[in-house]
Write a protein that holds these residues in place. Structure first.
Motif, PDB file in Angstrom:
ATOM      1  N   MET A  51      -3.742  -0.616  -1.126  1.00 20.87           N
ATOM      2  CA  MET A  51      -3.096  -1.880  -0.883  1.00 20.87           C
ATOM      3  C   MET A  51      -1.823  -2.000  -0.652  1.00 20.87           C
ATOM      4  O   MET A  51      -1.049  -2.173  -1.725  1.00 20.87           O
ATOM      5  CB  MET A  51      -3.688  -3.083  -1.905  1.00 20.87           C
ATOM      6  CG  MET A  51      -5.282  -3.067  -1.901  1.00 20.87           C
ATOM      7  SD  MET A  51      -5.901  -3.418  -0.276  1.00 20.87           S
ATOM      8  CE  MET A  51      -5.365  -5.327  -0.113  1.00 20.87           C
ATOM      9  N   VAL A  52      -1.199  -1.832   0.353  1.00 21.46           N
ATOM     10  CA  VAL A  52       0.397  -1.673   0.640  1.00 21.46           C
ATOM     11  C   VAL A  52       0.928  -3.045   0.336  1.00 21.46           C
ATOM     12  O   VAL A  52       0.334  -3.991   1.444  1.00 21.46           O
ATOM     13  CB  VAL A  52       0.426  -0.909   1.743  1.00 21.46           C
ATOM     14  CG1 VAL A  52       2.242  -1.037   2.035  1.00 21.46           C
ATOM     15  CG2 VAL A  52      -0.090   0.361   1.796  1.00 21.46           C
ATOM     16  N   PRO A  53       2.064  -3.200  -0.072  1.00 22.45           N
ATOM     17  CA  PRO A  53       2.667  -4.927  -0.339  1.00 22.45           C
ATOM     18  C   PRO A  53       3.551  -4.924   0.959  1.00 22.45           C
ATOM     19  O   PRO A  53       4.356  -4.297   1.045  1.00 22.45           O
ATOM     20  CB  PRO A  53       3.244  -4.563  -1.734  1.00 22.45           C
ATOM     21  CG  PRO A  53       3.719  -3.377  -1.894  1.00 22.45           C
ATOM     22  CD  PRO A  53       2.571  -2.337  -1.255  1.00 22.45           C
ATOM     23  N   MET A  54       3.544  -6.183   1.361  1.00 23.86           N
ATOM     24  CA  MET A  54       4.345  -6.498   2.458  1.00 23.86           C
ATOM     25  C   MET A  54       5.724  -7.325   1.692  1.00 23.86           C
ATOM     26  O   MET A  54       5.573  -7.785   0.581  1.00 23.86           O
ATOM     27  CB  MET A  54       3.748  -7.474   3.552  1.00 23.86           C
ATOM     28  CG  MET A  54       2.776  -6.775   4.275  1.00 23.86           C
ATOM     29  SD  MET A  54       3.184  -5.407   5.329  1.00 23.86           S
ATOM     30  CE  MET A  54       2.843  -3.878   4.370  1.00 23.86           C
ATOM     31  N   ARG A  55       6.670  -7.666   2.582  1.00 22.82           N
ATOM     32  CA  ARG A  55       7.757  -8.504   2.081  1.00 22.82           C
ATOM     33  C   ARG A  55       7.373  -9.878   1.237  1.00 22.82           C
ATOM     34  O   ARG A  55       8.156 -10.238   0.399  1.00 22.82           O
ATOM     35  CB  ARG A  55       8.995  -8.513   2.885  1.00 22.82           C
ATOM     36  CG  ARG A  55       8.734  -9.329   4.329  1.00 22.82           C
ATOM     37  CD  ARG A  55       9.674  -9.066   5.075  1.00 22.82           C
ATOM     38  NE  ARG A  55       9.686  -7.674   5.740  1.00 22.82           N
ATOM     39  CZ  ARG A  55      10.845  -7.185   6.620  1.00 22.82           C
ATOM     40  NH1 ARG A  55      11.522  -8.085   6.969  1.00 22.82           N
ATOM     41  NH2 ARG A  55      10.670  -6.122   6.978  1.00 22.82           N
ATOM     42  N   ASP A  56       6.338 -10.457   1.877  1.00 24.16           N
ATOM     43  CA  ASP A  56       5.886 -11.717   1.341  1.00 24.16           C
ATOM     44  C   ASP A  56       4.903 -11.690   0.201  1.00 24.16           C
ATOM     45  O   ASP A  56       4.534 -12.947  -0.479  1.00 24.16           O
ATOM     46  CB  ASP A  56       5.435 -12.633   2.471  1.00 24.16           C
ATOM     47  CG  ASP A  56       4.018 -12.178   3.026  1.00 24.16           C
ATOM     48  OD1 ASP A  56       3.940 -10.853   2.973  1.00 24.16           O
ATOM     49  OD2 ASP A  56       3.468 -13.049   3.802  1.00 24.16           O
ATOM     50  N   GLY A  57       4.667 -10.428  -0.284  1.00 20.33           N
ATOM     51  CA  GLY A  57       3.714 -10.198  -1.385  1.00 20.33           C
ATOM     52  C   GLY A  57       2.352 -10.043  -0.742  1.00 20.33           C
ATOM     53  O   GLY A  57       1.319  -9.468  -1.663  1.00 20.33           O
ATOM     54  N   THR A  58       2.083 -10.209   0.583  1.00 21.23           N
ATOM     55  CA  THR A  58       0.502  -9.910   0.936  1.00 21.23           C
ATOM     56  C   THR A  58       0.466  -8.428   0.861  1.00 21.23           C
ATOM     57  O   THR A  58       1.565  -7.651   1.364  1.00 21.23           O
ATOM     58  CB  THR A  58       0.642 -10.305   2.404  1.00 21.23           C
ATOM     59  OG1 THR A  58       0.653 -11.974   2.165  1.00 21.23           O
ATOM     60  CG2 THR A  58      -0.868 -10.006   2.937  1.00 21.23           C
TER      61      THR A  58
END
Length: 632
Positions: A51-58
């Motif tokens: 589950m790879v995190p994006m800059r907004d936490g998603t």
């Protein structure tokens, strides 16, 4: 004969019962288990799920696959709305080449690390799904888009996949072609090469949702499926039957949406509320965006000549990017003899047509993989052709320095329903037909099921004799050709036409008519005698009349007034062979693929009423022509 003691032991063990570790069970012990790992210890590959995190936490669901023992390897990424989990579950085999799709075989066997990721909001990824999520800007104030998600994904991969060499390529078709292009906008430094295939580029001009203003009903089911339960739904529930009757009986497309409960889907509402080419569409047009971007990522754009979904995008992006390619080595265009996404499947045939072997695999092995190998693995420069096209008719690949290669030459619609490179003697003369919205011309013979892949995928090469015999289809034909006519580019339609109504749709088809004999057809690789007299469409396109003075300026047509409708057919490399004829067909409906024009001007055709649908007399003047891009 005495047996060796070891042989006796082996023989005895062969008949012993298999035993397992003792587990306590009773007759009422539940027989279900939580899961089963299909990848056994003997598998020749490794699969990881992150589950790879994006800059907004998603966090986005990401599947990583590689052969055991992989080291210092490039990453090939695809970002998909079509379920990353299923991308590596083609079979339950323990062989890597058998669990991946055919397009991936050559890559995984050469120690590429293959990565698929669910885009946000779909399947197993977190977040909200927005169809063709606009870039951050006037239409998007969230700070995240498919460009930022691609950047964050690549950044994570090069830091957390120790088997990689730090180089990433991105590839994908259709929606994945769109996400591939998005990754090239403000790209991560590790992104070294991209192959967008049949990308969704401008959904109003000529890709999925509309074509020149005419709405494509085919996408209602797609929108509902993608917009339901994170795209995990089982599809639409309209049942079996003839889509021609189903849409006709419903009335307008708006009535159809309401009847089946589809009107509340947000993306359907976005289309319904934006029927003209306003900022909602123009600000999302990827070719316009790419025209403003510097060239940073070597790009190979790919499209099928008979792409039934996204024929517009790849050539449009090529035209936007190519002027900045000063050394003619950063941007290339490929047009193959394929349907939509056919490049990633088997390319032996399409409909009734056959080609010289598996053209799709030939392209992938000879051109696409060497392209990636060069930029991701440091392999020698393969000298990727600036333009690679497959000349249908003659069935061979052509390498060209630019696109288009042909020089426009007008083929006129003349008297006696002829076609000639010489202008008609009387350009005020015209041919008429009556277009009746109650009896629209079907886009393929009935019964029609647009969800049936065997009908949908090859429809653009369907024999047009079913339509050319109708009284509401004008048919213009050349003499029998005594020498080949080779076209390389997008034929341009110049239709000078009038209607007795206040709105109209115009459909133009460019057709290759085969001789009515079996000998010649077989010699050109045809599939048996069914090719005799075959009317093979080379290009089909529609134009909604209300937009003749501007796609953003819908207006009523003046009854009887001649207007000049100019629009392009799809880009092709095709040879009309000696003994064949060139044909042009003109009609006003292509149903139910496209919604019916009521032929009475209304503000929004989605909401046309039964009384708005009126017969109209359509007049095509002999000044009309198709500009064929004829190669020297």
């Amino acid at each position: 004969m005495k047996l060796h003691p070891l042989m006796l032991a082996l023989a005895a063990s062969a008949v012993l019962p298999v035993t397992f570790a003792a587990e306590t069970v009773t007759p009422m012990t539940p027989d279900g288990v939580a899961s089963y790992d299909k990848i056994r210890p003997q598998a020749d590959f490794i699969k990881r799920v992150e589950m790879v995190p994006m800059r907004d936490g998603t966090k986005l669901y990401t599947v990583i696959l590689m052969k055991k023992g992989t080291k210092n390897a490039p990453i090939l990424l695809s970002r998909t709305p079509y379920d990353a989990k299923g991308a590596f579950e083609r079979t339950g085999s323990q062989s890597m080449r058998e669990v991946v799709d055919v397009m991936d075989v050559e890559f995984v066997e050469d120690n590429y690390i293959r990565v698929y990721q669910d885009i946000r909001g779909l399947h197993n990824s977190e977040g909200d799904y927005v169809t063709n999520r606009p870039l951050v800007g006037p239409l998007n104030n969230t700070g995240i888009d498919e460009s930022t998600d691609a950047y964050d994904t690549i950044d994570w991969l090069v830091k957390h996949v120790p088997e990689s060499n730090g180089n990433v390529g991105i590839v994908g078709s259709s929606y994945l072609g769109f996400t591939t292009l998005m990754a090239e906008i403000n790209p991560h430094p590790a992104l070294k090469a991209a192959v967008p295939q049949s990308p969704m580029v401008d959904g109003w001009i000529g890709d999925d949702w509309f074509h020149n203003g005419a709405f494509r009903n085919i996408n209602i089911g797609y929108t509902v499926e993608q917009g339901t339960a994170k795209a995990e739904s089982s599809g639409i529930a309209v049942g079996a039957g003839d889509d021609y009757s189903r849409f006709l009986e419903a009335g307008s497309t708006g009535d159809y949406l309401k009847k089946w409960g589809f009107e509340h889907y947000p993306f359907i509402q976005k289309m319904v509320q934006n029927p003209a080419y306003n900022d909602f569409w123009s600000l999302q047009a990827v070719d316009k965006i790419m025209a403003k971007q510097p060239l940073k990522v070597p790009t190979m754009l790919v499209v099928g000549q008979w792409d039934q979904e996204d024929s517009y995008g790849a050539p449009a992006v090529y035209q936007a990017m190519e002027p900045k390619d000063k050394h003619n080595n950063m941007v290339s265009l490929v047009i193959g003899p394929w349907r939509h996404s056919g490049v990633n499947h088997y390319g032996y045939n399409l409909g009734a047509l056959t080609f010289t072997g598996d053209t799709a695999r030939e392209f992938r092995v000879k051109y696409m993989k060497p392209f990636f190998d060069h930029y991701l693995k440091g392999a020698p420069d393969p000298k990727t052709p600036p333009v690679l096209t497959y000349a249908t008719g003659e069935n061979h690949w052509n390498v060209s320095p630019k696109w288009p290669m042909g020089t426009p030459k007008k083929l006129y619609m003349t008297g006696n329903m002829g076609l000639s490179f010489n202008p008609a003697a009387d350009t005020n003369a015209h041919d008429d037909y009556v277009s009746d919205p109650a009896k629209p011309v079907p886009f393929i013979p009935r019964p029609i099921n647009m969800e049936d892949p065997f009908q949908w995928k090859p429809w653009l090469v369907h024999d047009q004799r079913f339509a050319s015999s109708r009284p509401d289809v004008l048919v213009y034909s050349s003499d029998v050709l005594d020498k080949p006519v080779h076209i390389m580019g997008a034929p341009m339609v110049n239709l000078f036409a009038a209607t007795s109504g206040t709105d109209a749709d115009w459909v133009v088809k460019l057709v290759d008519v085969y001789p009515n004999t079996t000998t010649e057809g077989a010699a050109q690789g045809a599939v048996g005698p069914e090719m005799t007299g075959f009317e093979l469409p080379i290009g089909i396109e529609i134009f909604r009349g209300r937009y003749v003075h501007g796609f953003d300026k819908p207006a009523a047509l003046t009854p009887g007034k001649v207007e000049h409708y100019r629009f392009g057919l799809p880009n092709v490399d095709h040879v009309f062979l000696p003994g064949h004829k060139i044909m042009v067909q003109v009609q006003s409906t292509l149903f139910p693929l496209y919604d019916r024009n009521p032929q009475t001007f209304v503000d929004n055709i989605f909401f046309a009423k039964p009384a708005d649908y009126q017969k109209a007399t359509m007049s095509v003047f002999h000044s009309s022509n198709v500009e064929l891009p004829i190669a020297k």
